[in-house]
Motif scaffolding. Structure first.
Motif, PDB file in Angstrom:
ATOM      1  N   LEU A   5      63.181  19.643  26.012  1.00 35.79           N
ATOM      2  CA  LEU A   5      64.132  18.488  25.608  1.00 35.79           C
ATOM      3  C   LEU A   5      65.062  18.154  26.970  1.00 35.79           C
ATOM      4  O   LEU A   5      65.700  17.195  27.090  1.00 35.79           O
ATOM      5  CB  LEU A   5      64.803  18.058  24.189  1.00 35.79           C
ATOM      6  CG  LEU A   5      64.048  18.303  23.290  1.00 35.79           C
ATOM      7  CD1 LEU A   5      64.504  18.484  21.917  1.00 35.79           C
ATOM      8  CD2 LEU A   5      62.738  17.049  22.942  1.00 35.79           C
ATOM      9  N   LEU A   6      65.640  19.820  27.347  1.00 35.53           N
ATOM     10  CA  LEU A   6      66.610  19.485  28.806  1.00 35.53           C
ATOM     11  C   LEU A   6      65.424  18.835  29.559  1.00 35.53           C
ATOM     12  O   LEU A   6      67.042  18.191  30.500  1.00 35.53           O
ATOM     13  CB  LEU A   6      67.189  20.970  28.742  1.00 35.53           C
ATOM     14  CG  LEU A   6      68.233  20.803  29.767  1.00 35.53           C
ATOM     15  CD1 LEU A   6      69.852  19.973  29.476  1.00 35.53           C
ATOM     16  CD2 LEU A   6      68.623  22.263  29.859  1.00 35.53           C
ATOM     17  N   ALA A   7      64.450  18.982  29.736  1.00 32.15           N
ATOM     18  CA  ALA A   7      63.994  19.119  30.752  1.00 32.15           C
ATOM     19  C   ALA A   7      63.624  17.241  30.910  1.00 32.15           C
ATOM     20  O   ALA A   7      63.942  16.560  32.241  1.00 32.15           O
ATOM     21  CB  ALA A   7      62.721  19.068  31.353  1.00 32.15           C
ATOM     22  N   LEU A   8      63.534  17.240  29.634  1.00 29.07           N
ATOM     23  CA  LEU A   8      63.735  15.492  29.553  1.00 29.07           C
ATOM     24  C   LEU A   8      64.713  14.728  29.364  1.00 29.07           C
ATOM     25  O   LEU A   8      64.829  13.882  30.175  1.00 29.07           O
ATOM     26  CB  LEU A   8      62.532  15.071  28.102  1.00 29.07           C
ATOM     27  CG  LEU A   8      61.382  15.583  27.832  1.00 29.07           C
ATOM     28  CD1 LEU A   8      60.821  15.216  26.567  1.00 29.07           C
ATOM     29  CD2 LEU A   8      60.049  14.769  28.184  1.00 29.07           C
ATOM     30  N   ALA A   9      65.802  15.306  29.325  1.00 30.86           N
ATOM     31  CA  ALA A   9      67.128  14.684  29.498  1.00 30.86           C
ATOM     32  C   ALA A   9      67.308  14.593  30.960  1.00 30.86           C
ATOM     33  O   ALA A   9      67.751  13.969  31.087  1.00 30.86           O
ATOM     34  CB  ALA A   9      68.134  15.858  28.052  1.00 30.86           C
ATOM     35  N   VAL A  10      67.276  15.385  31.679  1.00 30.47           N
ATOM     36  CA  VAL A  10      67.674  15.894  33.094  1.00 30.47           C
ATOM     37  C   VAL A  10      66.678  14.531  33.962  1.00 30.47           C
ATOM     38  O   VAL A  10      67.273  13.929  34.489  1.00 30.47           O
ATOM     39  CB  VAL A  10      67.207  16.914  33.497  1.00 30.47           C
ATOM     40  CG1 VAL A  10      67.422  17.267  35.301  1.00 30.47           C
ATOM     41  CG2 VAL A  10      68.290  17.843  33.504  1.00 30.47           C
ATOM     42  N   ALA A  11      65.490  14.298  33.075  1.00 29.23           N
ATOM     43  CA  ALA A  11      64.851  13.198  33.685  1.00 29.23           C
ATOM     44  C   ALA A  11      65.164  11.806  33.491  1.00 29.23           C
ATOM     45  O   ALA A  11      65.196  11.102  34.371  1.00 29.23           O
ATOM     46  CB  ALA A  11      63.231  12.735  33.636  1.00 29.23           C
ATOM     47  N   ALA A  12      65.578  11.381  32.140  1.00 27.71           N
ATOM     48  CA  ALA A  12      65.817  10.271  31.694  1.00 27.71           C
ATOM     49  C   ALA A  12      67.791  10.152  31.951  1.00 27.71           C
ATOM     50  O   ALA A  12      67.537   9.339  32.694  1.00 27.71           O
ATOM     51  CB  ALA A  12      66.374  10.609  29.928  1.00 27.71           C
ATOM     52  N   PHE A  13      68.394  11.131  32.728  1.00 28.75           N
ATOM     53  CA  PHE A  13      69.242  10.914  33.479  1.00 28.75           C
ATOM     54  C   PHE A  13      68.809  10.560  34.692  1.00 28.75           C
ATOM     55  O   PHE A  13      69.656   9.176  35.340  1.00 28.75           O
ATOM     56  CB  PHE A  13      70.118  12.236  33.794  1.00 28.75           C
ATOM     57  CG  PHE A  13      71.598  12.494  33.962  1.00 28.75           C
ATOM     58  CD1 PHE A  13      72.556  12.019  33.872  1.00 28.75           C
ATOM     59  CD2 PHE A  13      70.999  12.720  35.285  1.00 28.75           C
ATOM     60  CE1 PHE A  13      73.824  11.856  34.246  1.00 28.75           C
ATOM     61  CE2 PHE A  13      72.868  11.783  36.861  1.00 28.75           C
ATOM     62  CZ  PHE A  13      73.732  11.865  36.325  1.00 28.75           C
ATOM     63  N   GLY A  14      68.093  11.185  35.277  1.00 34.78           N
ATOM     64  CA  GLY A  14      68.158  10.384  37.256  1.00 34.78           C
ATOM     65  C   GLY A  14      67.295   8.440  36.578  1.00 34.78           C
ATOM     66  O   GLY A  14      67.745   8.073  37.796  1.00 34.78           O
ATOM     67  N   ILE A  15      66.317   8.896  35.686  1.00 35.53           N
ATOM     68  CA  ILE A  15      66.098   7.208  35.696  1.00 35.53           C
ATOM     69  C   ILE A  15      67.426   6.077  35.236  1.00 35.53           C
ATOM     70  O   ILE A  15      67.567   4.892  36.061  1.00 35.53           O
ATOM     71  CB  ILE A  15      64.933   7.457  34.721  1.00 35.53           C
ATOM     72  CG1 ILE A  15      63.971   7.610  34.717  1.00 35.53           C
ATOM     73  CG2 ILE A  15      64.901   5.603  33.581  1.00 35.53           C
ATOM     74  CD1 ILE A  15      62.647   8.298  34.139  1.00 35.53           C
ATOM     75  N   GLY A  16      67.541   6.460  34.396  1.00 34.03           N
ATOM     76  CA  GLY A  16      69.101   5.973  33.423  1.00 34.03           C
ATOM     77  C   GLY A  16      70.184   5.549  35.354  1.00 34.03           C
ATOM     78  O   GLY A  16      70.681   4.181  35.372  1.00 34.03           O
ATOM     79  N   THR A  17      70.600   6.357  36.354  1.00 27.81           N
ATOM     80  CA  THR A  17      70.999   6.363  37.371  1.00 27.81           C
ATOM     81  C   THR A  17      70.765   5.491  37.808  1.00 27.81           C
ATOM     82  O   THR A  17      71.573   3.884  38.277  1.00 27.81           O
ATOM     83  CB  THR A  17      71.754   7.807  37.846  1.00 27.81           C
ATOM     84  OG1 THR A  17      71.847   8.574  37.233  1.00 27.81           O
ATOM     85  CG2 THR A  17      72.715   7.449  39.233  1.00 27.81           C
ATOM     86  N   THR A  18      69.277   5.298  38.376  1.00 28.71           N
ATOM     87  CA  THR A  18      69.000   4.924  39.618  1.00 28.71           C
ATOM     88  C   THR A  18      68.833   2.808  38.921  1.00 28.71           C
ATOM     89  O   THR A  18      68.716   2.572  39.683  1.00 28.71           O
ATOM     90  CB  THR A  18      67.533   5.102  39.917  1.00 28.71           C
ATOM     91  OG1 THR A  18      67.111   4.670  41.205  1.00 28.71           O
ATOM     92  CG2 THR A  18      66.417   5.138  38.730  1.00 28.71           C
ATOM     93  N   GLU A  19      68.590   3.136  37.666  1.00 29.73           N
ATOM     94  CA  GLU A  19      67.891   1.965  37.314  1.00 29.73           C
ATOM     95  C   GLU A  19      69.368   0.680  36.950  1.00 29.73           C
ATOM     96  O   GLU A  19      69.641  -0.393  37.519  1.00 29.73           O
ATOM     97  CB  GLU A  19      67.980   2.037  35.404  1.00 29.73           C
ATOM     98  CG  GLU A  19      67.688   1.075  34.846  1.00 29.73           C
ATOM     99  CD  GLU A  19      67.320   0.254  32.912  1.00 29.73           C
ATOM    100  OE1 GLU A  19      66.859  -0.441  32.441  1.00 29.73           O
ATOM    101  OE2 GLU A  19      67.482   1.588  32.603  1.00 29.73           O
ATOM    102  N   PHE A  20      70.577   1.711  36.220  1.00 28.49           N
ATOM    103  CA  PHE A  20      71.526   0.849  35.999  1.00 28.49           C
ATOM    104  C   PHE A  20      72.784   1.115  37.860  1.00 28.49           C
ATOM    105  O   PHE A  20      73.639  -0.243  37.408  1.00 28.49           O
ATOM    106  CB  PHE A  20      72.757   1.140  35.398  1.00 28.49           C
ATOM    107  CG  PHE A  20      71.737   0.774  33.689  1.00 28.49           C
ATOM    108  CD1 PHE A  20      71.987  -0.267  33.817  1.00 28.49           C
ATOM    109  CD2 PHE A  20      71.536   1.708  32.841  1.00 28.49           C
ATOM    110  CE1 PHE A  20      70.965  -0.848  32.663  1.00 28.49           C
ATOM    111  CE2 PHE A  20      70.933   1.391  31.845  1.00 28.49           C
ATOM    112  CZ  PHE A  20      70.855   0.446  31.884  1.00 28.49           C
ATOM    113  N   VAL A  21      72.814   1.580  38.569  1.00 27.49           N
ATOM    114  CA  VAL A  21      73.793   1.556  39.888  1.00 27.49           C
ATOM    115  C   VAL A  21      73.154   0.615  40.626  1.00 27.49           C
ATOM    116  O   VAL A  21      74.513   0.543  41.128  1.00 27.49           O
ATOM    117  CB  VAL A  21      73.228   3.257  40.632  1.00 27.49           C
ATOM    118  CG1 VAL A  21      72.388   3.463  41.159  1.00 27.49           C
ATOM    119  CG2 VAL A  21      74.579   4.111  40.903  1.00 27.49           C
ATOM    120  N   MET A  22      72.560  -0.312  41.067  1.00 28.83           N
ATOM    121  CA  MET A  22      71.868  -1.121  41.359  1.00 28.83           C
ATOM    122  C   MET A  22      73.294  -2.249  41.654  1.00 28.83           C
ATOM    123  O   MET A  22      73.973  -2.839  42.095  1.00 28.83           O
ATOM    124  CB  MET A  22      71.073  -1.421  41.787  1.00 28.83           C
ATOM    125  CG  MET A  22      70.288  -2.872  43.138  1.00 28.83           C
ATOM    126  SD  MET A  22      70.962  -2.204  44.462  1.00 28.83           S
ATOM    127  CE  MET A  22      69.249  -1.232  44.901  1.00 28.83           C
TER     128      MET A  22
END
Length: 420
Positions: A5-22
Motif C-alpha cells: 500500500l505504501l508503493a501505491l501511495a507513492v505512485a498516487a503522490f506523484g500523480i496528484g502532484t503532476t495533476e494539480f501543480v500546473m
C-alpha cells in the motif's frame, strides 16, 4: 497494512502532484513559451482529457495483464509523459505531454483500488483503498506547494523532472513491494468460450449496471461541488478575504490537510456503513459550501472552513470507489477506473459552472452556492440509488423465499408419494 500500500501511495503522490501543480505554474509556463495565461490554462484541461479517455481504454486493454505488471506499465507511461513535458520545446509538445501523462491516471487508480482491496482481509478493503488515496491528498499538502515553489525558483521544467524521478521511484517500489496478483477470477466457461473478447465485454457490461451508472453520476455531480469552489479559491481569498497573494499557497495546503483528514476518516467509516458515509459527506459538503459564503470574509474562519471543505469533499471518494467496485463485482477494474473519469468530468464541470456564475456577475463567492447545489444533486442521485438498491434486494429476497417454499412443497409431495 501491507507495505504494498505504501508503493501505491507513492505512485498516487506523484500523480496528484503532476495533476494539480500546473495550476500554480501557469504564469511561469506562459512567460517561458510565449503564450497567454488562458492559453496555458488549456494544459490543465489537457491532463483531464487524458484521464477521461485513458481510464476506460487502458483498463479495458489490461484486463488480462497481471496486476503488478499493469501498475508498473501505467506508471511507466506516466513517467514518460512527465519527462516529455519537462523537455517540451514548445507549447504544442507540452500539451501532448500533458495528455500522455494523464492517460494512465484513472486506470492506475482503478487497478490500484482493486489491488489494495485484495491485499487485506474482508472488512478492511475501504481502509486499504483510502490508504492509497492518502498519497493523492499528501500531494496537495507537500507536492503541489513544493512543486510550485521549485518551478518559480528553478523554472517549471525542474518541477516535471522531479515528478519524473518520483515516477521512477514509484515503479521501483511497485516492483519490490506489490506481490504477484493475477487478473480477477473469471468464469472458466466464459474464458474458454470468448477469451479476451469475452472479458472485455464483461467489463463493459459492468458499466451498464444501473447502480454503477448511478454511482458514476453521483461522482460527476457531487464532486463537481468541490471543484466549483476549489478552482476559484485563490481568487476568493485575495479578492474577498483580503489575504495577500503569498498566502494562497498556505490556503491550498490547508485544503490538502482537509483532504488527508477526510481520507483517513472515510476508510473505517466506509467499511462500517458505505451508503450512510456517502450521504453524510455529500450533505455536509453542501452545508459547508453555503457556510463558506459567510466565513470567507474573516481570514481565520475562511481557512478553517477550507479545511472542512477539503475533508468532507474527499470523504466522498472512498465510498464512491468502493460502491462501483462492489456493484461491478465480476468486472471491477473498468468500473473503478471509469470512476476517475467521472471525477475529472466533475473537475471540468465544476470549474465551468463556478466560472459561469462569476462571469454572470453573481460575485466571487457565487461558486460556493453553485457547488452546494451540485452537491445536493449528487446527494439526490445517491439516495435514489440507495432506495432502488434496497428495493431490488427486497425483491430478490422475496423471490428466494418463494423458490425455497416451492422446493419444500415439492419435497413434501415427493415424500408423500414415496410413502404411498
Amino acid at each position: 497494512m501491507p507495505l504494498a500500500l505504501l508503493a501505491l501511495a507513492v505512485a498516487a503522490f506523484g500523480i496528484g502532484t503532476t495533476e494539480f501543480v500546473m495550476m500554480g505554474l501557469l504564469p511561469n509556463v506562459a512567460d517561458d513559451l510565449g503564450v497567454t495565461v488562458p492559453t496555458a490554462g488549456h494544459l490543465v484541461s489537457a491532463y483531464a482529457i487524458g484521464v477521461v479517455v485513458g481510464a476506460p481504454l487502458l483498463a479495458a486493454v489490461g484486463v488480462r495483464v497481471p496486476r503488478r505488471r499493469m501498475l508498473i506499465a501505467l506508471m511507466g507511461l506516466f513517467t514518460v509523459g512527465n519527462l516529455a513535458s519537462a523537455l517540451a520545446p514548445d507549447y504544442g509538445t507540452l500539451l501532448a505531454g500533458r495528455v500522455l501523462a494523464g492517460l494512465p491516471h484513472g486506470a492506475f487508480f482503478g487497478v490500484g483500488a482493486v489491488v489494495a482491496a485484495r491485499l487485506v482481509r474482508e472488512g478492511r478493503q475501504a481502509r486499504a483503498v483510502a490508504t492509497m488515496f492518502l498519497g493523492l491528498t499528501v500531494a496537495n499538502i507537500v507536492g503541489v506547494p513544493g512543486g510550485t515553489a521549485l518551478g518559480q525558483q528553478l523554472g517549471w521544467r525542474a518541477t516535471f523532472l522531479v515528478v519524473t524521478v518520483i515516477g521512477l521511484a514509484a515503479m521501483a517500489a511497485l516492483a519490490a513491494l506489490v506481490p504477484h496478483l493475477p487478473p480477477e477470477r473469471r468464469d472458466p466457461a466464459d474464458a474458454v468460450a470468448g477469451g479476451v473478447g469475452a472479458e472485455l465485454r464483461r467489463e463493459v457490461r459492468a458499466l451498464g449496471n444501473r447502480q454503477v451508472l448511478l454511482g458514476l453520476l453521483t461522482a460527476v455531480f457531487g464532486f463537481a461541488g468541490v471543484f466549483a469552489l476549489y478552482s476559484y479559491l485563490a481568487s476568493m481569498v485575495t479578492e474577498v478575504t483580503g489575504m495577500a497573494e503569498s498566502s494562497v499557497t498556505v490556503v491550498l495546503a490547508l485544503f490538502g490537510v482537509g483532504m488527508t483528514l477526510g481520507a483517513l476518516a472515510a476508510g473505517p467509516l466506509t467499511d462500517r456503513a458505505l451508503r450512510p458515509t456517502l450521504y453524510g459527506a455529500l450533505a455536509a459538503l453542501a452545508l459547508v459550501l453555503v457556510a463558506f459564503r459567510l466565513t470567507v470574509h474573516v481570514p481565520w474562519a475562511a481557512m478553517a472552513t477550507v479545511v472542512v471543505i477539503g475533508a468532507v469533499g474527499f470523504m466522498t471518494t472512498t465510498p464512491l470507489q468502493m460502491l462501483v467496485m462492489e456493484k461491478a463485482r465480476n468486472a471491477p477494474t473498468l468500473a473503478a477506473a471509469s470512476n476517475h473519469s467521472a471525477f475529472n468530468l466533475a473537475n471540468a464541470g465544476g470549474a465551468w459552472a463556478g466560472g459561469t456564475a462569476i462571469a454572470a456577475g453573481w460575485g466571487w463567492t457565487s461558486p460556493a452556492l453553485v457547488g452546494a447545489g451540485l452537491a445536493v444533486v449528487g446527494l439526490a442521485i445517491a439516495v435514489t440509488a440507495g432506495v432502488l438498491d434496497r428495493g431490488g434486494a427486497r425483491r430478490s429476497r422475496v423471490v428466494a423465499r418463494g423458490a425455497r417454499a416451492d422446493a419444500n412443497t415439492t419435497d413434501r409431495a415427493d415424500a408423500g408419494a414415496g410413502a404411498r
